[in-house]
Design a protein around this motif. Structure first.
Motif, mmCIF file in Angstrom:
data_model
loop_
_atom_site.group_PDB
_atom_site.id
_atom_site.type_symbol
_atom_site.label_atom_id
_atom_site.label_comp_id
_atom_site.label_asym_id
_atom_site.label_seq_id
_atom_site.Cartn_x
_atom_site.Cartn_y
_atom_site.Cartn_z
ATOM 1 N N ALA A 74 4.803 -2.345 4.129
ATOM 2 C CA ALA A 74 4.240 -1.998 2.827
ATOM 3 C C ALA A 74 5.310 -2.065 1.741
ATOM 4 C CB ALA A 74 3.628 -0.593 2.878
ATOM 5 N N TYR A 98 4.535 -7.424 -0.609
ATOM 6 C CA TYR A 98 3.071 -7.364 -0.582
ATOM 7 C C TYR A 98 2.469 -6.993 -1.943
ATOM 8 C CZ TYR A 98 3.751 -7.441 4.466
ATOM 9 O OH TYR A 98 4.134 -7.801 5.738
ATOM 10 N N ASP A 99 3.272 -6.998 -2.991
ATOM 11 C CA ASP A 99 2.778 -6.572 -4.313
ATOM 12 C C ASP A 99 1.735 -7.505 -4.903
ATOM 13 O OD1 ASP A 99 4.143 -4.205 -4.551
ATOM 14 O OD2 ASP A 99 5.816 -5.036 -5.687
ATOM 15 N N LEU A 159 4.137 -2.083 -7.318
ATOM 16 C CA LEU A 159 3.028 -1.355 -6.693
ATOM 17 C C LEU A 159 3.437 -0.709 -5.369
ATOM 18 C CD1 LEU A 159 0.097 -0.466 -6.592
ATOM 19 C CD2 LEU A 159 -0.510 -2.739 -5.710
ATOM 20 N N ALA A 160 4.154 -1.421 -4.532
ATOM 21 C CA ALA A 160 4.590 -0.857 -3.249
ATOM 22 C C ALA A 160 5.480 0.362 -3.476
ATOM 23 C CB ALA A 160 5.337 -1.903 -2.436
ATOM 24 N N THR A 163 3.421 3.294 -4.836
ATOM 25 C CA THR A 163 2.585 3.848 -3.767
ATOM 26 C C THR A 163 3.397 4.757 -2.861
ATOM 27 O OG1 THR A 163 1.176 1.872 -3.783
ATOM 28 C CG2 THR A 163 1.030 3.305 -1.859
ATOM 29 N N ASP A 208 -5.212 0.939 -7.960
ATOM 30 C CA ASP A 208 -4.328 -0.064 -7.350
ATOM 31 C C ASP A 208 -3.555 0.558 -6.192
ATOM 32 O OD1 ASP A 208 -4.961 -2.176 -9.107
ATOM 33 O OD2 ASP A 208 -3.498 -1.470 -10.587
ATOM 34 N N SER A 249 -5.839 1.215 -3.193
ATOM 35 C CA SER A 249 -6.166 -0.032 -2.516
ATOM 36 C C SER A 249 -4.979 -0.528 -1.689
ATOM 37 C CB SER A 249 -6.572 -1.092 -3.548
ATOM 38 O OG SER A 249 -6.818 -2.326 -2.917
ATOM 39 N N PHE A 250 -3.776 -0.455 -2.265
ATOM 40 C CA PHE A 250 -2.581 -0.888 -1.550
ATOM 41 C C PHE A 250 -2.369 -0.025 -0.313
ATOM 42 C CE2 PHE A 250 1.933 -1.063 -0.583
ATOM 43 C CZ PHE A 250 2.236 -2.409 -0.739
ATOM 44 N N THR A 254 -4.820 -0.855 2.525
ATOM 45 C CA THR A 254 -4.556 -2.151 3.152
ATOM 46 C C THR A 254 -3.298 -2.137 4.009
ATOM 47 O OG1 THR A 254 -5.633 -3.329 1.331
ATOM 48 C CG2 THR A 254 -4.110 -4.600 2.710
ATOM 49 N N ASN A 255 -2.253 -1.480 3.511
ATOM 50 C CA ASN A 255 -0.923 -1.638 4.117
ATOM 51 C C ASN A 255 -0.471 -0.495 5.004
ATOM 52 O OD1 ASN A 255 -0.945 -3.220 1.389
ATOM 53 N ND2 ASN A 255 0.699 -4.145 2.571
#
Length: 460
Positions: free
Chosen positions: A61, A65-66, A72-73, A76, A198, A201-202, A205-206
């Motif tokens: 993550a 993966y941004d 974003l990573a 998060t 965002d 969601s990240f 997913t990760n």
């Protein structure tokens, strides 16, 4: 006389013990690992010298993966501690602080991480809180906006420090559109657009157990800890498919010398990187490369520092390093100098690298570097935190205990022929990428000497 004899006996015993210890190769302490049905890999290593426990976790993550939502990573990872289903942020902070424990979350280029350290007596409470942070974050909107604001302020502050941002410019110059060029903390424009949705969601997913690992090192019973972790983390739902590793896509490294000139209008000095393609972490010559780089630019008495600091007085310090990733890497020479000595410092750096290629190294220098590397190695794996991190690094980069246990033997096996071949194979001689951060008006003509110039402003 008797007192002198006793002292001699003590000294002899000490010398005998010390010589035996010196002769022993460093050995990774005994540990075990297992995998839960959901795919989570867990490492356990008992260390009973001190009643503490350290935890390290890694997940796929990171910034790679941004997907163009740069930062974003990182945002998060920092938001994981903003409260969970069962603990508000204030309650979470209070619980951790009350027992003097530590929990930190972060994101790097390739992975997100969690680290923790606490007294062994508090393991039940802390493991529960760690589970909450990893599995049940709520991403409170108000706390998210505070974190985002802090991040934006930090990004602005970093523009005042060339050494805080030069790495981002270099990675972008070297890796181009490959995901290894992604900025870990993003930039003001990208972070400003990020929303709490965002982040959610990240996370969804990760943050899955399939490709993740947790290591626990410290004062505990392996049997009991295995049962606790199985109970705590078996409910973590795995993803249906493994996350695509975007970093496996081919990297197109530059085939010419290029310069990125970063204008900092008030700069009185130039901070610069000179670099090129490096190696991935699993390169079979990793140890030999570390030895040669130690001699070239990896210690205070290195060739680079001797020439740029001691002999010429062009800087207070200069060094080099190989930044290794899972599927790629870079080599970098880094230093700073007064604006008026920019050209002299760059030329001297290139001159030292050219001497490495032209003259190679001799037996005495190689022996010195080998002894230094061997002496620096064991202290890197002394504490429970260091060992916990080592285990998750072994998982992430897919190397085993032989790296630790054969390290000294691998260092000793490097002869002059091997050392000079390492220089030829891995230390760049062309296609250099230069990043210069300084006052453009003062150094623009100098920059043009080293390759095609692209100019940007640090305030942009």
């Amino acid at each position: 006389m008797e007192r002198i004899t006793k002292k001699l006996i003590v000294i002899c015993l000490f010398l005998f013990t010390f010589s035996n210890l010196s002769a022993q190769s460093f050995k990774l302490p005994e540990h075990t690992n297992f995998k839960l049905p959901n795919g989570l890999t867990i490492y356990l290593m008992e260390q009973h010298d001190v009643p503490v426990i350290s935890v390290s976790a890694v997940l796929p993550a990171g910034a790679i993966y941004d997907k163009e939502k740069y930062g974003l990573a990182f945002l998060t990872a920092k938001s994981l501690k903003h409260g969970t289903k069962n603990f508000s942020k204030s309650k979470l902070d209070e619980e951790i602080d009350f027992i003097g424990a530590y929990v930190g979350t972060d994101a790097s280029k390739e992975y997100a991480s969690l680290s923790s350290k606490f007294a062994a007596k508090d393991q039940d409470k802390m493991l529960t809180l760690i589970k909450e942070i990893l599995l049940n974050p709520v991403f409170d909107v108000e706390e998210f906006e505070k974190e985002k604001s802090r991040m934006l302020v930090s990004l602005e502050q970093q523009k005042e420090s060339p050494r805080a941002v030069i790495g981002n410019y270099f990675d972008k110059l070297l890796y181009g559109d490959h995901v290894y060029g992604n900025e870990i903390q993003g930039n003001n424009a990208s972070v400003e657009k990020l929303t709490v949705d965002d982040v959610k969601s990240f996370y969804n997913t990760n943050y899955k157990p399939n490709q993740a690992a947790i290591s626990i090192v410290g004062d505990f019973s392996t049997k009991e800890m295995k049962a606790k972790l199985t109970a705590l983390f078996s409910s973590w739902k795995k993803s249906e498919n493994d996350l695509e590793n975007l970093a496996t896509k081919p990297i197109v490294y530059p085939a010419e010398d290029r310069v990125m000139l970063v204008n900092k209008e008030d700069a009185k000095e130039t901070t610069f990187y000179i670099g090129a393609k490096g190696i991935p972490r699993n390169n079979p010559d990793f140890v030999a490369i570390e030895v040669i780089n130690t001699l070239f630019g990896g210690r205070f008495t290195s060739m680079l520092n001797d020439e740029l600091r001691v002999n010429s007085g062009l800087t207070y310090g200069a060094g080099s390093r190989f930044n290794t990733l899972k599927n790629g890497g870079s080599f970098v020479i880094s230093t700073f100098t007064a604006s008026i000595t920019t050209e002299a410092a760059i030329d001297k750096s290139l001159e030292v690298l050219n001497k490495l290629h032209t003259n190679g190294i001799d037996e005495k220098s190689l022996a010195s570097a080998k002894n230094y590397v061997k002496g620096q190695f064991p202290p890197r794996y002394e504490t429970t935190s260091q060992l916990a991190n080592l285990l998750t690094q072994m998982f992430w980069y897919n190397f085993n205990a032989s790296f630790i246990e054969n390290f000294e033997k691998n260092v000793d096996s490097i002869d002059l022929k091997k050392a000079n071949q390492i220089i030829t194979d891995y230390f760049p001689a062309n296609n250099f990428q230069f990043v210069l951060v300084g006052k453009a008006a003062d150094i623009k003509n100098i920059a043009a000497k080293y390759g095609t110039v692209t100019e940007v402003n640090i305030k942009d």
